[in-house]
Design a protein around this motif. Sequence first.
Motif, PDB file in Angstrom:
ATOM      1  N   ALA A 216      24.139  77.773  61.121  1.00 24.85           N
ATOM      2  CA  ALA A 216      23.316  78.891  61.589  1.00 24.85           C
ATOM      3  C   ALA A 216      22.045  79.060  60.767  1.00 24.85           C
ATOM      4  O   ALA A 216      21.151  79.812  61.161  1.00 24.85           O
ATOM      5  CB  ALA A 216      24.120  80.188  61.566  1.00 24.85           C
ATOM      6  N   SER A 286       8.674  81.637  58.939  1.00 24.61           N
ATOM      7  CA  SER A 286       8.470  82.499  60.103  1.00 24.61           C
ATOM      8  C   SER A 286       7.067  83.110  60.095  1.00 24.61           C
ATOM      9  O   SER A 286       6.411  83.205  61.136  1.00 24.61           O
ATOM     10  CB  SER A 286       9.533  83.601  60.144  1.00 24.61           C
ATOM     11  OG  SER A 286       9.388  84.496  59.068  1.00 24.61           O
ATOM     12  N   LEU A 347      21.940  76.245  69.418  1.00 17.64           N
ATOM     13  CA  LEU A 347      20.600  76.553  68.927  1.00 17.64           C
ATOM     14  C   LEU A 347      19.599  75.476  69.339  1.00 17.64           C
ATOM     15  O   LEU A 347      18.447  75.780  69.677  1.00 17.64           O
ATOM     16  CB  LEU A 347      20.630  76.681  67.395  1.00 17.64           C
ATOM     17  CG  LEU A 347      21.325  77.928  66.840  1.00 17.64           C
ATOM     18  CD1 LEU A 347      21.458  77.825  65.323  1.00 17.64           C
ATOM     19  CD2 LEU A 347      20.560  79.196  67.223  1.00 17.64           C
ATOM     20  N   PRO A 362      11.532  84.945  66.059  1.00 14.82           N
ATOM     21  CA  PRO A 362      12.852  85.588  66.092  1.00 14.82           C
ATOM     22  C   PRO A 362      13.989  84.650  65.700  1.00 14.82           C
ATOM     23  O   PRO A 362      14.924  85.058  64.993  1.00 14.82           O
ATOM     24  CB  PRO A 362      12.979  86.053  67.554  1.00 14.82           C
ATOM     25  CG  PRO A 362      11.583  86.201  68.025  1.00 14.82           C
ATOM     26  CD  PRO A 362      10.812  85.120  67.341  1.00 14.82           C
ATOM     27  N   LEU A 363      13.921  83.387  66.128  1.00 17.80           N
ATOM     28  CA  LEU A 363      14.958  82.425  65.759  1.00 17.80           C
ATOM     29  C   LEU A 363      14.942  82.143  64.256  1.00 17.80           C
ATOM     30  O   LEU A 363      15.992  82.034  63.624  1.00 17.80           O
ATOM     31  CB  LEU A 363      14.761  81.124  66.533  1.00 17.80           C
ATOM     32  CG  LEU A 363      15.201  81.137  67.999  1.00 17.80           C
ATOM     33  CD1 LEU A 363      14.734  79.874  68.700  1.00 17.80           C
ATOM     34  CD2 LEU A 363      16.707  81.274  68.122  1.00 17.80           C
ATOM     35  N   LEU A 365      13.983  84.174  61.931  1.00 17.33           N
ATOM     36  CA  LEU A 365      14.537  85.356  61.255  1.00 17.33           C
ATOM     37  C   LEU A 365      16.068  85.374  61.361  1.00 17.33           C
ATOM     38  O   LEU A 365      16.755  85.835  60.432  1.00 17.33           O
ATOM     39  CB  LEU A 365      13.937  86.629  61.851  1.00 17.33           C
ATOM     40  CG  LEU A 365      12.444  86.841  61.553  1.00 17.33           C
ATOM     41  CD1 LEU A 365      11.930  88.096  62.255  1.00 17.33           C
ATOM     42  CD2 LEU A 365      12.184  86.938  60.045  1.00 17.33           C
ATOM     43  N   PHE A 366      16.605  84.876  62.465  1.00 15.70           N
ATOM     44  CA  PHE A 366      18.060  84.734  62.588  1.00 15.70           C
ATOM     45  C   PHE A 366      18.580  83.754  61.538  1.00 15.70           C
ATOM     46  O   PHE A 366      19.637  83.978  60.923  1.00 15.70           O
ATOM     47  CB  PHE A 366      18.411  84.256  63.997  1.00 15.70           C
ATOM     48  CG  PHE A 366      19.857  83.853  64.160  1.00 15.70           C
ATOM     49  CD1 PHE A 366      20.847  84.817  64.275  1.00 15.70           C
ATOM     50  CD2 PHE A 366      20.221  82.506  64.189  1.00 15.70           C
ATOM     51  CE1 PHE A 366      22.187  84.442  64.413  1.00 15.70           C
ATOM     52  CE2 PHE A 366      21.547  82.131  64.328  1.00 15.70           C
ATOM     53  CZ  PHE A 366      22.532  83.108  64.441  1.00 15.70           C
ATOM     54  N   PHE A 367      17.854  82.669  61.307  1.00 16.58           N
ATOM     55  CA  PHE A 367      18.242  81.712  60.268  1.00 16.58           C
ATOM     56  C   PHE A 367      18.220  82.378  58.878  1.00 16.58           C
ATOM     57  O   PHE A 367      19.075  82.095  58.040  1.00 16.58           O
ATOM     58  CB  PHE A 367      17.292  80.509  60.267  1.00 16.58           C
ATOM     59  CG  PHE A 367      17.295  79.696  61.538  1.00 16.58           C
ATOM     60  CD1 PHE A 367      18.349  79.750  62.432  1.00 16.58           C
ATOM     61  CD2 PHE A 367      16.217  78.862  61.845  1.00 16.58           C
ATOM     62  CE1 PHE A 367      18.349  78.998  63.605  1.00 16.58           C
ATOM     63  CE2 PHE A 367      16.203  78.108  63.006  1.00 16.58           C
ATOM     64  CZ  PHE A 367      17.264  78.184  63.885  1.00 16.58           C
ATOM     65  N   ALA A 369      18.823  85.579  58.187  1.00 20.87           N
ATOM     66  CA  ALA A 369      20.017  86.425  58.086  1.00 20.87           C
ATOM     67  C   ALA A 369      21.266  85.578  57.829  1.00 20.87           C
ATOM     68  O   ALA A 369      22.145  85.964  57.035  1.00 20.87           O
ATOM     69  CB  ALA A 369      20.177  87.242  59.373  1.00 20.87           C
ATOM     70  N   SER A 370      21.339  84.416  58.444  1.00 18.21           N
ATOM     71  CA  SER A 370      22.487  83.526  58.248  1.00 18.21           C
ATOM     72  C   SER A 370      22.548  82.999  56.817  1.00 18.21           C
ATOM     73  O   SER A 370      23.637  82.871  56.237  1.00 18.21           O
ATOM     74  CB  SER A 370      22.413  82.351  59.234  1.00 18.21           C
ATOM     75  OG  SER A 370      22.425  82.808  60.565  1.00 18.21           O
TER      76      SER A 370
END
Length: 382
Positions: A216, A286, A347, A362-363, A365-367, A369-370
């Motif tokens: 992730a 990002s 993904l 956005p993707l 930023l997801f990385f 958080a992971s």
Amino acid sequence: MTMILPLLGAFASGLFPALVAAALVFYAALPGTSVADLSMIASAAFFGKVVASACGGILADRLGRLAAIRLAGSLSVAGSVMTVISVKTIPLIAVGMGVEGFALGLFSILLPLHLIETQPVERHGRASAEYQFGNTAGMLTGALVGMLVAGTGVGPGVGGRMDLLAFLPVGVIFFGLSCVRTGGVRSAGRRNASFPWRENIGALLKAVSVLLLTSAMGAGVIACHAVLLLQRSGLEGVASNGVYLLTGIVSLVSAGLSRCVLQRTSRTVVLRVGSVGTAVSLLLLSVAVGRASPMLVAASLLLYTGFFVFGPGVAAWTIAGDILPREVRARGMSCALLANQLVTAGLTAVFLPFGARFGFVPLLLFFVASALAYCLAVRNAG
């Protein structure tokens, strides 16, 4: 001798995403190639790895480790041939990628398993770093081939598939070496034994969560799309492939540095430093992608690669095996890697379509958080 197969398999595993990245650039330059076509090519290999992850543990127990490794080697050769001779037929290329992905999915279960069971426990951290070193050497080789492809342009026929053709000799050598007895567990002898899931559920859940979060963080996705990201930020042609080549050099240095540090401190420290550094570099990436700043994108990619390989990337090969008891290790690793590959495949499938519609920030930023969640998950990794 027991490290030869894991190192060569790691080389193949690192080589393949780099060649997929070069292939995406190749097909993006062809008239009439759509985003959906590129997404199909990129995701096919990862969905092949998903299928392999689902059955790899069973194959390891039923066939024995080395017989299953030979099966993976033969499939890598078959997939390479299919991909190259398909030339410009996108669906057939996707099938070839899927077969190669299946072979690499078996590698990702069988080779760390082979490594864990042939190396003493005290060497697992360093052996894992050596495995990652072989993986990044493959990535570096793939990046060099990608630069050659970018320099010569899009060529017709099989000759223009120099990027994917480079994988074929690796598969052949791997299959040849796998036919030599190299030690390790040949048969688990559990064909009819009951499988003790219930008493090992805690270890299974921990192994699954750690490898799920590893994927992730987006390493596989970014590796396949790095050149396209660089080009869309304004860095064209050979320059973008040059940066990708630099990421391979950074990976190689980081794997070597991780091995040295692991001799002096605990794996927990290495994993925390690596995951926090990964989160920070992804945050910078990002911002860079949002501003379409080519130099900042390049710098962020280098930082991201260095921190990920230093910590989570090195640990990914053995940490699940160390968490799981021997009696559930093969199938438990299969479950953990299934989660890992499902996330990576999903993904990869959505990365380009999502980015085209909403942007890549956005993707990324997801990385981020992971990566932070991973830091918490490995706080007692040992």
